[in-house]
Scaffold this active site. Structure first.
Site, short mmCIF file in Angstrom:
data_model
loop_
_atom_site.label_atom_id
_atom_site.label_comp_id
_atom_site.label_asym_id
_atom_site.label_seq_id
_atom_site.Cartn_x
_atom_site.Cartn_y
_atom_site.Cartn_z
N GLU A 99 -2.21 -15.40 -16.79
CA GLU A 99 -3.14 -15.42 -15.66
C GLU A 99 -4.59 -15.30 -16.12
O GLU A 99 -5.48 -16.00 -15.61
CB GLU A 99 -2.84 -14.25 -14.71
CG GLU A 99 -1.62 -14.42 -13.83
CD GLU A 99 -1.44 -13.23 -12.92
OE1 GLU A 99 -1.22 -13.43 -11.72
OE2 GLU A 99 -1.50 -12.07 -13.41
N LYS A 143 0.58 -11.58 -17.02
CA LYS A 143 -0.82 -11.14 -17.03
C LYS A 143 -1.62 -11.90 -18.09
O LYS A 143 -2.77 -12.30 -17.85
CB LYS A 143 -0.90 -9.64 -17.32
CG LYS A 143 -0.63 -8.76 -16.13
CD LYS A 143 -1.77 -8.82 -15.13
CE LYS A 143 -1.41 -8.13 -13.84
NZ LYS A 143 -0.42 -8.86 -13.02
N HIS A 165 19.35 -16.09 -28.59
CA HIS A 165 19.86 -17.17 -27.76
C HIS A 165 18.79 -18.22 -27.47
O HIS A 165 18.87 -18.92 -26.46
CB HIS A 165 20.43 -16.61 -26.46
CG HIS A 165 21.62 -15.74 -26.65
ND1 HIS A 165 22.91 -16.23 -26.66
CD2 HIS A 165 21.72 -14.40 -26.89
CE1 HIS A 165 23.76 -15.23 -26.87
NE2 HIS A 165 23.06 -14.11 -27.01
N CYS A 220 -8.48 10.15 -0.45
CA CYS A 220 -9.47 11.18 -0.17
C CYS A 220 -10.85 10.74 -0.63
O CYS A 220 -11.00 9.92 -1.52
CB CYS A 220 -9.09 12.47 -0.89
SG CYS A 220 -7.45 13.09 -0.50
N LYS A 239 -6.10 -14.36 -4.52
CA LYS A 239 -5.57 -13.01 -4.37
C LYS A 239 -4.34 -12.97 -3.47
O LYS A 239 -3.37 -12.30 -3.74
CB LYS A 239 -6.66 -12.08 -3.81
CG LYS A 239 -6.25 -10.62 -3.74
CD LYS A 239 -5.97 -10.07 -5.13
CE LYS A 239 -5.52 -8.63 -5.09
NZ LYS A 239 -5.02 -8.17 -6.40
N ASN A 260 -10.10 15.60 -4.83
CA ASN A 260 -9.25 14.41 -4.78
C ASN A 260 -8.22 14.53 -5.89
O ASN A 260 -8.53 15.00 -6.98
CB ASN A 260 -10.06 13.13 -5.02
CG ASN A 260 -11.00 12.81 -3.90
OD1 ASN A 260 -10.97 13.44 -2.85
ND2 ASN A 260 -11.85 11.82 -4.11
N GLY A 261 -7.01 14.04 -5.64
CA GLY A 261 -5.99 14.02 -6.70
C GLY A 261 -4.94 15.09 -6.50
O GLY A 261 -4.76 15.63 -5.41
N GLU A 299 6.09 -9.21 -16.90
CA GLU A 299 4.77 -8.92 -16.34
C GLU A 299 3.67 -9.03 -17.39
O GLU A 299 2.58 -9.55 -17.11
CB GLU A 299 4.78 -7.51 -15.71
CG GLU A 299 3.42 -6.98 -15.28
CD GLU A 299 2.77 -7.75 -14.15
OE1 GLU A 299 1.62 -7.40 -13.81
OE2 GLU A 299 3.38 -8.69 -13.61
N ARG A 323 -11.04 4.36 2.87
CA ARG A 323 -10.07 4.85 1.90
C ARG A 323 -8.83 5.42 2.58
O ARG A 323 -7.80 5.61 1.94
CB ARG A 323 -10.72 5.94 1.02
CG ARG A 323 -11.91 5.44 0.23
CD ARG A 323 -12.73 6.59 -0.33
NE ARG A 323 -12.08 7.26 -1.43
CZ ARG A 323 -12.27 6.98 -2.71
NH1 ARG A 323 -13.08 6.00 -3.05
NH2 ARG A 323 -11.67 7.66 -3.65
N TRP A 357 -6.59 12.71 2.60
CA TRP A 357 -5.29 12.08 2.82
C TRP A 357 -4.26 13.10 2.38
O TRP A 357 -4.21 13.50 1.22
CB TRP A 357 -5.17 10.80 2.00
CG TRP A 357 -3.89 10.05 2.27
CD1 TRP A 357 -2.65 10.35 1.79
CD2 TRP A 357 -3.73 8.91 3.12
NE1 TRP A 357 -1.73 9.46 2.28
CE2 TRP A 357 -2.35 8.56 3.08
CE3 TRP A 357 -4.61 8.14 3.88
CZ2 TRP A 357 -1.85 7.48 3.79
CZ3 TRP A 357 -4.09 7.05 4.57
CH2 TRP A 357 -2.72 6.74 4.54
#
Length: 608
Positions: free
Chosen positions: A487, A484, A503, A2, A603, A98-99, A480, A27, A74
């Protein structure tokens, strides 16, 4: 997603509103509308579909005035329709939003009990009724908004226009972005600088919890405690509007903070909070009740989203999942039977290894599903069914909001499979849907730990190695977190299942090794704490990421504790992703690396 625009101008406002809304078309939206003050009276025009439909409506039924608000919607609560399109009105109030207002059912029951007539299916309309009821009691518009805002739960941005108030516009943000534009004798509101770019390049971005009272002479901004505050004015380049960082130093920081909003938009596509059920578009292409397994393949962070999904599908749908990294899967000659379901996850929808794996499965007769952020992408076009994430453009190379939106889609899909297979009851579905619906608001709360994370990131920037531990769905998050950190900061980091500590990885532990333990207080918390004690006994520098109950039960083993809100189990991987993103981000900032474009990375990996 939205989009919001508001104008206190000196010339006819309707064409300016539609021009600004065109800037927000990227959007995504399915209806649009504007409201203006015509001789002090509220006038409104709305249309389903593209903006050209709204423009045609305005051409045949003009709305006048120099002040107004506009919106591209949306659909979340209620399908795309003129009735559900914004702005929504009640008495002397018009509002765009929005939201998601999480407690709208409770609020709707209250206002209808007091005589209000609800005309839409949305969660937004109730906000207008709440404010209007206070105006009827004699409160001023500013005072009425001040009373109503704390009653709204969730993540949202709002803009209000009031009948009889030609020099007043009020905006508020909690989780969803909102910016104030400064003109010469004019003032503006917008979802971002793109919406404001036709009118001004002088922008003030509201902070979390801020609300703003605009007149043509300026703006007064108050924080969540209603104290008057000053926010900096920034210069925004019109020519680079699509690449605007807002008031953030890096795109990654902006995208981390966009997560409450984009998670709300993504979840609204896959769950029906009003009816407490899952509603997965396109899922009719797959009969989960007839499947013996799901094949999932992806690369990088998308693969880790799939690894979390394995836990969800196997727990909530009792459906075995075979998952592999796409670069391995494509060469393993994995047996794929005709009619099996293969699911591929990619932010860009162009990842070469993932696309090759998809084609292999398709050649062998599998039904192909894709979780992608770009519906026009190659992977989307070559799939039988597309489960789109509504993350919006992600500029930072290290995925943040795309990852959590992938998780939101995969969680919804797992619940849909569970219902279809008869594993989940209607009551269980209701509880789990409510848990997913709480995620945007929980994400807002989780982002509040950023100050404490920034403090612990400084010493982390001086180490050469780090270890991340987790159990269950927190194991993929450990992977992850390590990814990160590697990266962004180029610090060597490894993620392990906490039960694997003895282990091998325990040999790495010494007084210089930071160990991040991801452990909400859940059914396996005590097991993880035992592993944490093993690290503490060897002098490891523990950073515990948990909730308040987990912190209280942890003893004194952790040197630092990041405390998150209590979250439902299914929501934990999404909410706990936020602090591990912020840890990597702030560490990289202290180290001076290129956060948005780390060395050697792209990307979208479109070559093998």
């Amino acid at each position: 997603m939205c989009g919001i625009v508001g104008i206190l101008g000196n010339i006819e406002v309707a064409p300016r509103l539609t021009d600004a809304l065109k800037r927000l078309e990227y959007r995504g939206y399915d209806s649009a509308g504007i409201a203006t003050l015509e001789n002090g009276k509220l006038a409104r025009s709305r249309a389903e579909g593209k903006l050209r439909n709204l423009e045609a409506r305005i051409a045949s039924h003009p709305v006048g005035g120099a002040a107004g608000i506009g919106h591209t919607r949306w659909a979340t609560h209620g399908g795309p329709s003129v009735i559900n399109a914004h702005p929504h009105m009640a008495g002397r109030v018009a509002v765009v939003h929005n939201g998601i207002i999480e407690n709208y059912l409770e609020l709707r029951a209250e206002v209808t009990a007091n005589g209000a007539v609800i005309t839409s299916e949305t969660d937004t309309e109730v906000v207008a009724h709440l404010v209007n009821a206070l105006l009827d009691k004699g409160l001023s518009p500013v005072d009425a908004v001040e009373v109503v805002l704390p009653r709204l739960h969730g993540a949202f941005a709002l803009a209000f226009l009031f009948e009889g108030e030609e020099d007043l516009l009020i905006g508020a943000r909690k989780g969803s972005p909102l910016a104030v534009g400064h003109g010469e004798g004019e003032m503006f509101l917008g979802s971002d600088a793109i919406a404001l770019s036709p009118f001004t390049d002088r922008v003030t971005y509201l902070d979390e919890g801020d609300w703003a009272v605009l007149t043509r002479s300026g703006v007064t901004i108050r924080d969540s405690n209603n104290a008057v505050v000053s926010r900096p004015e920034a210069k925004s380049s019109v020519t680079a509007a699509l690449m605007d960082k807002g008031n953030y130093r890096h795109f990654m920081a902006k995208e981390i903070h966009e997560q409450p909003e984009v998670l709300g938009h993504t979840l609204s596509r896959y769950i029906d909070l009003g009816n407490s059920r899952v509603k997965v578009p396109g899922a009719e292409a797959v009969d989960f009740s007839k499947l013996n397994r799901i094949i999932i393949s992806a690369c990088g962070t998308a693969y880790l989203a799939g690894l979390v999904a394995k836990y969800w599908f196997e727990k909530y749908a009792r459906l075995p999942v075979e998952i592999d990294i796409a670069s391995e899967f494509r060469y393993r000659e994995t047996p794929v039977a005709n009619g099996e379901f293969a699911l591929f996850i990619s932010q860009s929808g162009e990842t070469a290894d993932t696309l090759a794996s998809l084609r292999y499965c398709k050649e062998n007769g599998a039904t192909i599903g894709a979780v992608v952020n770009v519906p026009e992408s190659t992977i989307a076009r070559e799939s039988d069914v597309v489960f789109q994430t509504i993350a919006g453009p992600e500029i930072g190379v290290a995925s943040t909001k795309a990852f959590t939106c992938q998780l939101a889609v995969l969680a919804s899909l797992a619940l849909h499979a569970g219902r279809q297979r008869g594993v989940l009851s209607e009551a269980q579905e209701k509880d789990l849907v409510a848990a997913l619906g709480s995620i945007p608001g929980l994400a807002v709360q989780a982002l509040k730990c950023e100050t404490s994370i920034e403090a612990l990131a400084l010493p982390l920037s001086r180490v050469s190695d780090a270890l991340y531990l987790g159990r269950g769905t927190n194991f993929p998050l450990a992977l992850e977190g390590a990814l990160k950190l590697k990266e962004l900061s180029y610090i060597h980091a490894e993620g392990y299942a906490a039960g694997e500590l003895k282990h091998g990885p325990i040999a790495l532990i010494d007084e210089n090794m930071p160990v991040f333990v991801i452990a909400p207080h859940d059914s396996i918390y005590e097991k993880t704490v035992s592993n944490m004690q093993e690290v503490a006994a060897r002098g490891g520098r523990i950073v515990l990421i948990t909730d308040q109950k987990g912190a209280d039960a942890s003893g004194n083993a952790a040197q630092n504790t990041v405390i998150l809100p209590n979250v439902p189990e299914i929501a934990a991987p999404i909410i706990y992703a936020l602090p591990i993103q912020m840890i990597a981000y702030h560490t990289a900032v202290f180290m001076g690396t290129d956060v948005d474009q780390p060395r050697n990375l792209a990307k979208s990996v479109t070559v093998e």
